[in-house]
Design an enzyme around this catalytic site. Structure first.
Site, short mmCIF file in Angstrom:
data_model
loop_
_atom_site.label_atom_id
_atom_site.label_comp_id
_atom_site.label_asym_id
_atom_site.label_seq_id
_atom_site.Cartn_x
_atom_site.Cartn_y
_atom_site.Cartn_z
N ASN A 151 0.79 -1.23 0.00
CA ASN A 151 0.00 0.00 0.00
C ASN A 151 0.82 1.28 0.00
O ASN A 151 0.37 2.31 -0.49
CB ASN A 151 -1.01 0.00 1.15
CG ASN A 151 -0.38 -0.20 2.50
OD1 ASN A 151 0.73 -0.72 2.62
ND2 ASN A 151 -1.07 0.20 3.55
N GLY A 227 2.30 -6.09 7.60
CA GLY A 227 1.36 -6.93 6.87
C GLY A 227 0.24 -7.42 7.76
O GLY A 227 -0.16 -6.74 8.72
N GLU A 247 4.15 -4.48 12.32
CA GLU A 247 3.06 -3.51 12.16
C GLU A 247 1.97 -4.22 11.39
O GLU A 247 2.13 -4.54 10.21
CB GLU A 247 3.56 -2.27 11.43
CG GLU A 247 2.64 -1.07 11.58
CD GLU A 247 1.50 -1.08 10.59
OE1 GLU A 247 0.37 -1.51 10.99
OE2 GLU A 247 1.70 -0.69 9.43
N CYS A 281 -3.33 1.11 6.69
CA CYS A 281 -3.43 0.43 8.00
C CYS A 281 -4.23 1.25 9.01
O CYS A 281 -4.88 0.67 9.88
CB CYS A 281 -2.04 0.14 8.54
SG CYS A 281 -1.09 -1.03 7.55
N GLU A 375 -10.37 -6.20 9.93
CA GLU A 375 -9.81 -5.14 9.11
C GLU A 375 -10.29 -5.34 7.68
O GLU A 375 -9.87 -6.28 7.01
CB GLU A 375 -8.28 -5.14 9.17
CG GLU A 375 -7.67 -4.02 8.35
CD GLU A 375 -6.15 -4.01 8.42
OE1 GLU A 375 -5.56 -2.93 8.36
OE2 GLU A 375 -5.56 -5.10 8.52
#
Length: 474
Positions: A151, A227, A247, A281, A375
């Site tokens: 991303n 990821g 993360e 994220c 998510e």
């Protein structure tokens, strides 16, 4: 175009390649190297052999290399933005913003390279410590394996490569398979800037296969990964005594208190929810609005979302483009349909065309639905109501994630209450949780990960603290 591997300061042709396609129009962009076991081994060997040279390189030289890379990016920023836009389907204006941030990240890394330091330790503060001088120094760990997502294919690479090299480490970089060209471009810049051969190696191919090989290799001292929680948990459990920073994403929430100026706040929340198709994220996924302003908020919010333009990422006016894969489009549709079947009110969107999932707004969503508790990583947001600030904070905390959260309020007590009680790595008061500048500490709690990025803080993660004590009365 064929893109080979980058190992030991030179390109290496692999035995096989895979096709890289533009997520928007499915045009083939390149054939990308598929690393085999020997390639991974050689990349680690190159990094290991370059490690002593990098560790002994003076700080000012490391800083100058990083400054040069920032300069090359500035010179070729339009080309880099278009590269990101093509391989990631990121709207061009967002890709340009990413390149500007990447330049800043490498500048911050250059600054940090010049000020890595320890401190003196007052040994005589304890009995038996008299007549001793002691101080600490920070030393590089050695070889670091960096695994990055699709991303932010330049800036999230910079958040791993920049601090690692600033601290005198060497790297094996595994970029996302969908966005490898940005990483190879950065490797070219570092080579041009004079980075020693082997200090940065780029390998592409199967994430699981390469990841397993990196975890097994004892020469690697640290793995830094951005990821999914599932992969992050697997890495943490299978990396032995390697240092690990993770993360792992979130389902970020924002609280909207009564009495605020909706005309100022709503455009910011729309940006936080739908920038880069929600594939961020810290994208806003959950909005909790005080019940006295909820109806007004919802109507104004929907009107603002309708202004977004969907289309070709290379179009200057595009706000929303294709999701990273058609499979993600299908998954998003399933989750939205499940939420509606479960009682959510679909107020906007909920459908797709040519890989573009239309900006979607759901209202009064049961919090057990996937669009709330998982998510979604898509242009989907839900808006729910709350009565008291205590309830709002509990709603935000009712999540297995905890990366960042935001609150808009004119009540300082509510702001401080949220700051103290929200179970996240960062609380943004009168700002969206999607806010990030590249020098700030960034990371989460719960399933959002462990460790912190932000260049200064990443340097601390990527160095070892050594104590040196000198007895003066021999």
């Amino acid at each position: 175009m064929k893109q080979p591997l980058w190992i030991g300061g030179e390109y290496r042709a692999p035995s096989t390649y895979f096709e890289l396609k533009n997520p928007y129009n499915l045009e083939v962009l390149a054939e990308i190297a598929n690393a085999e076991q020997d390639d991974v081994h050689d990349a680690v060997t190159a990094a290991h052999q370059a490690s002593p040279k990098m560790a002994s390189m003076p700080a000012y030289q490391r800083a100058e290399i990083l400054e040069k890379v920032a300069g090359y990016l500035a010179e070729e920023k339009e080309e880099c933005a278009r590269l990101i836009s093509k391989e990631a389907a990121k709207p061009l204006k967002a890709a340009r913003a990413e390149v500007e941030r990447t330049i800043m990240t490498y500048k911050f890394a250059s600054h940090e390279a010049r000020r890595i330091h320890g401190e003196t330790v007052p040994m005589d503060a304890a009995p038996g410590g008299e007549d001793r001088l002691a101080f600490t120094v920070r030393e590089p760990l050695g070889v670091i394996a960096a695994i990055t997502p699709f991303n932010f294919p330049m800036n999230l690479v910079a958040h791993k490569v920049g601090p690692a090299l600033a601290a005198g480490n060497t790297l094996v970089l595994k970029p996302a398979s969908q966005t490898p060209l940005s990483a190879y471009k950065i490797a070219e810049f570092f080579h041009r800037a004079g980075l020693p051969a082997g200090a940065l190696n780029v390998i592409t191919g199967s994430g699981s296969r390469i990841g397993d090989l990196l975890m097994e290799d004892e020469r690697i001292k640290m793995i830094t990964f951005t990821g999914s929680p599932g992969v992050g948990k697997y890495i943490r459990e299978n990396s032995g005594l390697k240092r690990v920073t993770l993360e792992l994403g979130s389902n970020s929430a924002v609280i909207v208190d009564e009495g605020i100026n909706l005309d100022k706040v709503i455009p910011r929340i729309v940006i936080g929810a739908f920038s880069y198709q929600g594939q961020v994220c810290i994208s806003i996924q959950r909005v909790f609005v005080h019940e006295t302003i909820a109806d007004t908020f919802i109507e104004q919010f929907i009107n603002e979302v309708k202004k977004l333009k969907a289309g070709n990422p290379l179009d200057e006016t595009t706000d929303i483009s294709a999701m990273i894969t058609r499979g993600d489009v299908g998954r998003t549709k399933e989750w939205v349909d499940e939420a509606v079947a479960g009682g959510a009110n679909l107020r906007l969107g909920g459908h797709s065309s040519n890989g573009i999932f239309q900006p979607t707004v759901l209202v009064d969503v049961p919090l057990t639905e996937k669009v709330s508790c998982e998510e979604i990583f898509a242009p989907v947001v839900h808006i729910n109501r709350y009565k008291t600030m205590e309830e709002a904070i509990e709603l935000v905390n009712d999540s297995k994630y905890g990366l960042q959260a935001g609150i808009f309020t004119n009540d300082i007590h509510h702001g401080l209450q949220a700051a103290k009680r929200l179970e996240v790595g960062g609380v943004m008061i009168n700002e969206i949780p999607t806010f990030r500048v590249d020098q700030m500490p960034y990371g989460g709690v719960k399933l959002s990960g462990m460790g912190r990025e932000g260049v200064k803080y990443a340097v601390e993660e990527m160095t070892e603290l050594k104590l040196i004590s000198f007895k003066m009365d021999l």
